[in-house]
Design a protein around this motif. Sequence first.
Motif, PDB file in Angstrom:
ATOM      1  N   ARG A 120      39.045  36.604  41.325  1.00  0.00           N
ATOM      2  CA  ARG A 120      38.853  38.021  40.988  1.00  0.00           C
ATOM      3  C   ARG A 120      40.176  38.791  40.890  1.00  0.00           C
ATOM      4  NH1 ARG A 120      34.419  40.815  42.110  1.00  0.00           N
ATOM      5  NH2 ARG A 120      35.507  42.330  40.811  1.00  0.00           N
ATOM      6  N   LEU A 121      41.294  38.099  41.207  1.00  0.00           N
ATOM      7  CA  LEU A 121      42.586  38.784  41.119  1.00  0.00           C
ATOM      8  C   LEU A 121      43.168  38.772  39.718  1.00  0.00           C
ATOM      9  CD1 LEU A 121      44.470  37.617  44.341  1.00  0.00           C
ATOM     10  CD2 LEU A 121      43.269  39.773  43.937  1.00  0.00           C
ATOM     11  N   GLY A 122      42.601  37.968  38.821  1.00  0.00           N
ATOM     12  CA  GLY A 122      43.178  37.855  37.484  1.00  0.00           C
ATOM     13  C   GLY A 122      44.571  37.251  37.564  1.00  0.00           C
ATOM     14  N   ASP A 123      45.490  37.778  36.748  1.00  0.00           N
ATOM     15  CA  ASP A 123      46.840  37.212  36.659  1.00  0.00           C
ATOM     16  C   ASP A 123      47.631  37.310  37.956  1.00  0.00           C
ATOM     17  OD1 ASP A 123      46.217  36.724  34.077  1.00  0.00           O
ATOM     18  OD2 ASP A 123      47.471  38.327  33.229  1.00  0.00           O
ATOM     19  N   VAL A 124      47.215  38.167  38.867  1.00  0.00           N
ATOM     20  CA  VAL A 124      47.987  38.335  40.104  1.00  0.00           C
ATOM     21  C   VAL A 124      47.882  37.079  40.978  1.00  0.00           C
ATOM     22  CG1 VAL A 124      48.351  39.804  42.138  1.00  0.00           C
ATOM     23  CG2 VAL A 124      47.542  40.814  39.999  1.00  0.00           C
ATOM     24  N   ALA A 125      46.789  36.316  40.796  1.00  0.00           N
ATOM     25  CA  ALA A 125      46.583  35.119  41.632  1.00  0.00           C
ATOM     26  C   ALA A 125      47.795  34.192  41.569  1.00  0.00           C
ATOM     27  CB  ALA A 125      45.309  34.392  41.208  1.00  0.00           C
ATOM     28  N   SER A 126      48.409  34.070  40.392  1.00  0.00           N
ATOM     29  CA  SER A 126      49.515  33.123  40.225  1.00  0.00           C
ATOM     30  C   SER A 126      50.788  33.591  40.940  1.00  0.00           C
ATOM     31  CB  SER A 126      49.801  32.914  38.740  1.00  0.00           C
ATOM     32  OG  SER A 126      50.263  34.135  38.179  1.00  0.00           O
ATOM     33  N   LEU A 127      50.834  34.849  41.337  1.00  0.00           N
ATOM     34  CA  LEU A 127      52.031  35.355  42.028  1.00  0.00           C
ATOM     35  C   LEU A 127      51.985  35.138  43.533  1.00  0.00           C
ATOM     36  CD1 LEU A 127      52.407  38.847  40.254  1.00  0.00           C
ATOM     37  CD2 LEU A 127      53.490  36.680  39.626  1.00  0.00           C
ATOM     38  N   LEU A 128      50.796  34.720  44.055  1.00  0.00           N
ATOM     39  CA  LEU A 128      50.630  34.637  45.507  1.00  0.00           C
ATOM     40  C   LEU A 128      51.436  33.504  46.119  1.00  0.00           C
ATOM     41  CD1 LEU A 128      46.780  35.116  46.138  1.00  0.00           C
ATOM     42  CD2 LEU A 128      48.585  36.840  46.047  1.00  0.00           C
ATOM     43  N   PRO A 129      51.920  33.684  47.341  1.00  0.00           N
ATOM     44  CA  PRO A 129      52.511  32.571  48.096  1.00  0.00           C
ATOM     45  C   PRO A 129      51.383  31.629  48.561  1.00  0.00           C
ATOM     46  CG  PRO A 129      52.429  34.544  49.460  1.00  0.00           C
ATOM     47  CD  PRO A 129      51.896  34.932  48.105  1.00  0.00           C
ATOM     48  N   GLY A 130      51.708  30.600  49.265  1.00  0.00           N
ATOM     49  CA  GLY A 130      50.690  29.636  49.719  1.00  0.00           C
ATOM     50  C   GLY A 130      49.639  30.272  50.619  1.00  0.00           C
ATOM     51  N   ARG A 131      48.504  29.607  50.692  1.00  0.00           N
ATOM     52  CA  ARG A 131      47.342  30.138  51.409  1.00  0.00           C
ATOM     53  C   ARG A 131      47.671  30.624  52.825  1.00  0.00           C
ATOM     54  NH1 ARG A 131      41.313  27.558  52.340  1.00  0.00           N
ATOM     55  NH2 ARG A 131      40.939  28.724  54.248  1.00  0.00           N
ATOM     56  N   GLY A 132      48.535  29.869  53.504  1.00  0.00           N
ATOM     57  CA  GLY A 132      48.882  30.245  54.874  1.00  0.00           C
ATOM     58  C   GLY A 132      49.572  31.597  54.962  1.00  0.00           C
ATOM     59  N   SER A 133      50.122  32.040  53.838  1.00  0.00           N
ATOM     60  CA  SER A 133      50.835  33.325  53.830  1.00  0.00           C
ATOM     61  C   SER A 133      50.000  34.454  53.246  1.00  0.00           C
ATOM     62  CB  SER A 133      52.133  33.183  53.035  1.00  0.00           C
ATOM     63  OG  SER A 133      52.953  32.196  53.616  1.00  0.00           O
ATOM     64  N   VAL A 134      48.688  34.238  53.182  1.00  0.00           N
ATOM     65  CA  VAL A 134      47.810  35.262  52.604  1.00  0.00           C
ATOM     66  C   VAL A 134      46.891  35.840  53.678  1.00  0.00           C
ATOM     67  CG1 VAL A 134      45.921  35.695  50.982  1.00  0.00           C
ATOM     68  CG2 VAL A 134      47.858  34.241  50.294  1.00  0.00           C
ATOM     69  N   LEU A 135      46.880  37.175  53.766  1.00  0.00           N
ATOM     70  CA  LEU A 135      45.946  37.884  54.632  1.00  0.00           C
ATOM     71  C   LEU A 135      44.839  38.472  53.753  1.00  0.00           C
ATOM     72  CD1 LEU A 135      44.927  39.373  57.183  1.00  0.00           C
ATOM     73  CD2 LEU A 135      46.720  41.095  56.779  1.00  0.00           C
ATOM     74  N   ASN A 136      43.614  38.091  54.053  1.00  0.00           N
ATOM     75  CA  ASN A 136      42.440  38.460  53.259  1.00  0.00           C
ATOM     76  C   ASN A 136      41.663  39.542  54.030  1.00  0.00           C
ATOM     77  OD1 ASN A 136      39.892  38.378  51.990  1.00  0.00           O
ATOM     78  ND2 ASN A 136      39.427  36.273  52.656  1.00  0.00           N
ATOM     79  N   ILE A 137      41.675  40.765  53.501  1.00  0.00           N
ATOM     80  CA  ILE A 137      40.991  41.875  54.181  1.00  0.00           C
ATOM     81  C   ILE A 137      39.832  42.346  53.310  1.00  0.00           C
ATOM     82  CG2 ILE A 137      41.222  44.194  55.163  1.00  0.00           C
ATOM     83  CD1 ILE A 137      44.143  43.702  55.600  1.00  0.00           C
ATOM     84  N   ASP A 138      38.621  42.231  53.811  1.00  0.00           N
ATOM     85  CA  ASP A 138      37.470  42.514  52.945  1.00  0.00           C
ATOM     86  C   ASP A 138      36.233  42.821  53.792  1.00  0.00           C
ATOM     87  OD1 ASP A 138      36.041  42.807  50.582  1.00  0.00           O
ATOM     88  OD2 ASP A 138      35.654  40.660  50.352  1.00  0.00           O
TER      89      ASP A 138
END
Lengths: 338, 338
Positions: free
Chosen positions: B98-116
Amino acid sequence: MRTWARGALQKAVEFLREGDRFLVTAHRNVDGDGLASLLACGMLLERMGKSYEMVLHDPIPDERYSFLPGFTRVRSPRTPLPWSPGRAVVLDTPTLERLGDVASLLPGRGSVLNIDHHEDNNLFGGINLVLTEVSSTCEVLYSLFGHLGVPVEGDVALCLYTGILFDTGGFRFSNTTSRALHIAGDLVEGGVRPDQVADAIFHRRSPQAIRRLAKALSTIEFHCEGKIGLMWLDEVVPEGDGRTSEDTEGFVDMALFVDGVEVAAFLRKRGEKSFRVSLRSRGEVSVNHIAGRFGGGGHSRAAGCYVHGDLEEVRVRVLEAIKGAVCPDRRKDVPDRD
Amino acid sequence: MRTWARGALQKAVEFLREGDRFLVTAHRNVDGDGLASLLACGMLLERMGKSYEMVLHDPIPDERYSFLPGFTRVRSPRTPLPWSPGRAVVLDTPTLERLGDVASLLPGRGSVLNIDHHEDNNLFGGINLVLTEVSSTCEVLYSLFGHLGVPVEGDVALCLYTGILFDTGGFRFSNTTSRALHIAGDLVEGGVRPDQVADAIFHRRSPQAIRRLAKALSTIEFHCEGKIGLMWLDEVVPEGDGRTSEDTEGFVDMALFVDGVEVAAFLRKRGEKSFRVSLRSRGEVSVNHIAGRFGGGGHSRAAGCYVHGDLEEVRVRVLEAIKGAVCPDRRKDVPDRD
């Protein structure tokens, strides 16, 4: 809460504790806050073991409020009371004239408790619990329940929530205070389902009303570079369909909510050569003054009047009056029908 | 708050404290809660002295949200970032797709905080602060601000209030909890003007939109003894008027809010022989299933799909599908056009 407000609350508590045979009433053409505070006050007296009767001048106008507990217990002033009232509680009513026929049933002034939040309340009671900085009469009652130590839950919570929701326009008017929202939170904790209440009081239209809205919206025209939005319904809503006043409620807001519109007007035919004019403003221009030119009135952001004439006559007169306030320099311009 | 939620909050706090160069983002076609939580998260990082950039796939669709502070600081994924992101905060987004093109800019999963707060969030983050019993992502952020000891007032309060107001439909949906109302009260105490926020996000339509609404309402028809309300707009809204998706927002609700209607549908032309169908239900019938028959989806009370064909073809197919769910016995009846 201010000291004098606490004092008034304490007096109100004593007034209720010491009396009996309470007549409970609210203003003519009762609205959501008036009706809900009436019913909640009845519940309070019930809990206190008092005898009471709830009386309103008009029959309750529509079924929208039938979800409120006690709705069917409200009496007409034409039905004799079982006793002569010892005391009265008048809710959400700025002056005794607004009670209609119920005014003649009241005991003497000293036996009247006046509970309200309107700034123009003329303090007609022996005790006046009039808190003008709160959202609604139901919010005043919430404090009264607290002072009496009566729990606010179930049916009571439902009524109080309904009154607050109604008078804040669903938490959208400028009287939506921090306290009103906190109380609403408490009432939800007491069992209220906010979606159901909002649905009942804001989201119900008859099939006829939606067709009238379509007709009215199709007439919308903009003037003075879009600062004025005007629409009309050149059709008399038949008497006796049970929703006469509610049927076009909110129509004028549809014109106000258009980008750029500062003043909105809705003309509704009410008989041969007569229109009811509803006016709304975003705040710069006082529509109260515009309505006043036609013998009407209201507030600076919402006002109304009756204007005689056929549609075109009324449209031109009202539009000229609005232009005079919104764009005086362009008053004689050709209307820019978009 | 549940123990695991406290644990997740604590982990989120550490994640923010320990990292730097934060990429902050939210879902495509960002809505009021997504955008407001994005901006509030930026403010949080600002207060913490972190470097951060806010990025969204789409340009923000309309000016409705321009009152939100930080609105103009949101970047496109096509503009290079000043640094390679160290960590990312993803807001209000159930899946990375659901992030569209921004998904490719993300660092690895361990460096992602998911707030929802979405129930179908697939917990894609290294840390998942996903509280499904709260009204909105902004409500989750409110807790995070509290845990970090950052005061919630001014610009922050404005953003959080906007997100809560948007996702509860102005405190009218069933996710309007006691806690959401209490927090709203706190935010008003922090300086928010509830009338101004409601006005900005709910009460603004373009002049074109109001004309489209008039057209759509004039088509309304009722079926199955008024349980189905159906309307359409047989007109393609021109691309590039800047409000393409918002222009018909809420049209379908007008049909749902008619007395007796259980399922409402709105068909909007989107090109030669193609319609976007919006479906709403009062709760008994799941419109998710109806949309599913045309390859669409959503929730039980709100769903959508695309259907190919000319107006009459699409109208008949959609109506038959709704009848099958609402009044299966009367499915082959002649429509009762009121």
